[in-house]
Design an enzyme around this catalytic site. Structure first.
Site, mmCIF file in Angstrom:
data_model
loop_
_atom_site.group_PDB
_atom_site.id
_atom_site.type_symbol
_atom_site.label_atom_id
_atom_site.label_comp_id
_atom_site.label_asym_id
_atom_site.label_seq_id
_atom_site.Cartn_x
_atom_site.Cartn_y
_atom_site.Cartn_z
ATOM 1 N N LYS A 56 13.093 -24.437 -40.430
ATOM 2 C CA LYS A 56 14.118 -25.241 -39.739
ATOM 3 C C LYS A 56 14.983 -24.373 -38.814
ATOM 4 O O LYS A 56 15.234 -24.742 -37.674
ATOM 5 C CB LYS A 56 15.027 -25.954 -40.764
ATOM 6 C CG LYS A 56 14.292 -26.929 -41.673
ATOM 7 C CD LYS A 56 15.243 -27.743 -42.539
ATOM 8 C CE LYS A 56 15.965 -26.944 -43.600
ATOM 9 N NZ LYS A 56 15.093 -26.385 -44.672
ATOM 10 N N ARG A 75 21.243 -33.620 -47.020
ATOM 11 C CA ARG A 75 20.356 -33.229 -48.113
ATOM 12 C C ARG A 75 20.425 -34.211 -49.271
ATOM 13 O O ARG A 75 19.751 -34.008 -50.286
ATOM 14 C CB ARG A 75 20.773 -31.861 -48.627
ATOM 15 C CG ARG A 75 19.938 -30.687 -48.103
ATOM 16 C CD ARG A 75 20.588 -29.462 -48.675
ATOM 17 N NE ARG A 75 19.818 -28.283 -48.782
ATOM 18 C CZ ARG A 75 19.802 -27.296 -47.896
ATOM 19 N NH1 ARG A 75 20.431 -27.397 -46.753
ATOM 20 N NH2 ARG A 75 19.143 -26.195 -48.146
ATOM 21 N N ARG A 102 11.143 -13.510 -46.079
ATOM 22 C CA ARG A 102 12.418 -13.628 -45.351
ATOM 23 C C ARG A 102 13.510 -12.808 -46.036
ATOM 24 O O ARG A 102 14.390 -12.274 -45.369
ATOM 25 C CB ARG A 102 12.829 -15.105 -45.270
ATOM 26 C CG ARG A 102 14.058 -15.334 -44.426
ATOM 27 C CD ARG A 102 14.296 -16.803 -44.177
ATOM 28 N NE ARG A 102 14.939 -17.465 -45.293
ATOM 29 C CZ ARG A 102 15.230 -18.782 -45.326
ATOM 30 N NH1 ARG A 102 14.883 -19.553 -44.310
ATOM 31 N NH2 ARG A 102 15.838 -19.312 -46.356
ATOM 32 N N ARG A 150 19.659 -12.407 -47.696
ATOM 33 C CA ARG A 150 20.143 -13.532 -48.508
ATOM 34 C C ARG A 150 19.710 -13.356 -49.948
ATOM 35 O O ARG A 150 18.514 -13.312 -50.231
ATOM 36 C CB ARG A 150 19.599 -14.854 -47.948
ATOM 37 C CG ARG A 150 20.323 -15.316 -46.707
ATOM 38 C CD ARG A 150 19.736 -16.611 -46.175
ATOM 39 N NE ARG A 150 19.708 -17.693 -47.152
ATOM 40 C CZ ARG A 150 19.384 -18.945 -46.846
ATOM 41 N NH1 ARG A 150 19.071 -19.251 -45.594
ATOM 42 N NH2 ARG A 150 19.385 -19.871 -47.768
ATOM 43 N N ARG A 173 15.653 -23.960 -55.834
ATOM 44 C CA ARG A 173 15.935 -24.613 -54.544
ATOM 45 C C ARG A 173 14.826 -25.595 -54.196
ATOM 46 O O ARG A 173 15.082 -26.673 -53.651
ATOM 47 C CB ARG A 173 16.130 -23.562 -53.442
ATOM 48 C CG ARG A 173 17.459 -22.822 -53.608
ATOM 49 C CD ARG A 173 17.473 -21.506 -52.869
ATOM 50 N NE ARG A 173 17.364 -21.666 -51.432
ATOM 51 C CZ ARG A 173 16.871 -20.725 -50.622
ATOM 52 N NH1 ARG A 173 16.423 -19.595 -51.102
ATOM 53 N NH2 ARG A 173 16.836 -20.936 -49.336
HETATM 54 P P1 AMP Z 1 20.195 -23.305 -46.387
HETATM 55 O O1 AMP Z 1 20.605 -22.178 -45.480
HETATM 56 O O2 AMP Z 1 20.091 -24.606 -45.642
HETATM 57 O O3 AMP Z 1 18.948 -22.968 -47.169
HETATM 58 O O4 AMP Z 1 21.357 -23.507 -47.451
HETATM 59 C C1 AMP Z 1 21.728 -22.485 -48.372
HETATM 60 C C2 AMP Z 1 22.511 -23.081 -49.534
HETATM 61 O O5 AMP Z 1 23.718 -23.690 -49.033
HETATM 62 C C3 AMP Z 1 21.803 -24.204 -50.278
HETATM 63 O O6 AMP Z 1 20.937 -23.694 -51.307
HETATM 64 C C4 AMP Z 1 22.985 -24.976 -50.867
HETATM 65 O O7 AMP Z 1 23.553 -24.295 -51.992
HETATM 66 C C5 AMP Z 1 24.008 -24.883 -49.740
HETATM 67 N N1 AMP Z 1 23.855 -26.040 -48.796
HETATM 68 C C6 AMP Z 1 23.453 -25.985 -47.492
HETATM 69 N N2 AMP Z 1 23.434 -27.211 -46.938
HETATM 70 C C7 AMP Z 1 23.817 -28.075 -47.908
HETATM 71 C C8 AMP Z 1 23.967 -29.492 -47.968
HETATM 72 N N3 AMP Z 1 23.698 -30.280 -46.909
HETATM 73 N N4 AMP Z 1 24.399 -30.037 -49.140
HETATM 74 C C9 AMP Z 1 24.676 -29.267 -50.216
HETATM 75 N N5 AMP Z 1 24.531 -27.929 -50.235
HETATM 76 C C10 AMP Z 1 24.101 -27.322 -49.099
#
Ligand code: AMP
Length: 191
Positions: free
Chosen positions: A14, A89, A128, A134, A146
């Site tokens: 993404k 999400r 990654r 991260r 996740r």
């Molecule tokens: P990402 O970079 O999109 O993989 O997000 C990293 C982490 O941020 C996720 O594992 C969640 O803990 C939190 N997070 C990101 N976007 C959301 C969302 N829309 N709703 C809830 N938690 C989120």
């Protein structure tokens, strides 16, 4: 306005593909993951709260996430459109986004869902971790969490947009360029 939700499990591409879409269509990129990481880095109250969820690979509660996203949308002056990356999400997040956009006299144009099978996701996330720094990419247990959260809470969001005839599945396997071409084609086809 062109408002795209770029959807898919963690590691589907993404972030990478968002960059291509922003460049071509001049969209504002809103990644809730990036916004949370910004708060984490600057040790804000929101960052401290989000950290406990992110560290375990769980979702940050809807109310917190929705409020953060709303502020980020409303901050923009005359945007051409948005690309939402990692949001919505959950179904309540999708409902809140529809409401917010309708207040701005606009709506989601399309949800583009990058489809990648699980073994490939695990390989990509582990790779990654070497460059992203991260911690949630570095631990196989958190990665598995996740992906499980994605299946349980996030995958149903597809149906929310499918019910509005807005969901388009995109094969997320192949070169970065070939996947970008598929995304562009889906957008052009829709317009
Ligand atoms: P990402 O970079 O999109 O993989 O997000 C990293 C982490 O941020 C996720 O594992 C969640 O803990 C939190 N997070 C990101 N976007 C959301 C969302 N829309 N709703 C809830 N938690 C989120």
């Amino acid at each position: 306005m062109l408002n795209i939700v770029l959807f898919g499990p963690p590691g589907a591409g993404k972030g990478t593909q968002s960059e291509r879409l922003i460049e071509k269509y001049g969209l504002v990129h809103l990644s809730t993951g990036d916004l949370f990481r910004f708060h984490l880095k600057h040790e804000t109250e929101l960052g401290k709260l989000a950290k406990s969820y992110m560290d375990r690979g769980h979702l940050v509660p809807d109310e917190v996430t929705i409020n953060m996203l709303k502020s980020a949308v409303l901050e923009q002056k005359e945007p051409k459109g948005f690309i939402f990356d990692g949001f919505p999400r959950t179904n309540p997040q999708a409902g809140a986004l529809d409401q917010l956009l309708s207040k701005l006299n606009t709506q989601i144009t399309l949800m583009l869902g990058l489809e990648v099978e699980e073994e490939e996701l695990k390989t990509r996330l582990t790779q990654r971790a070497l460059s992203s720094g991260r911690s949630d990419d570095a631990d196989p247990e958190i990665i598995a969490n996740r992906i499980a959260v994605y299946h349980r809470e996030t995958a149903p969001v597809k149906e929310f947009y499918a019910a509005q005839n807005k969901y388009v599945a995109i094969n997320g396997i192949g070169t970065i360029d070939s996947i970008t071409e598929r995304l562009f084609a889906a957008i052009e086809h829709h317009q």
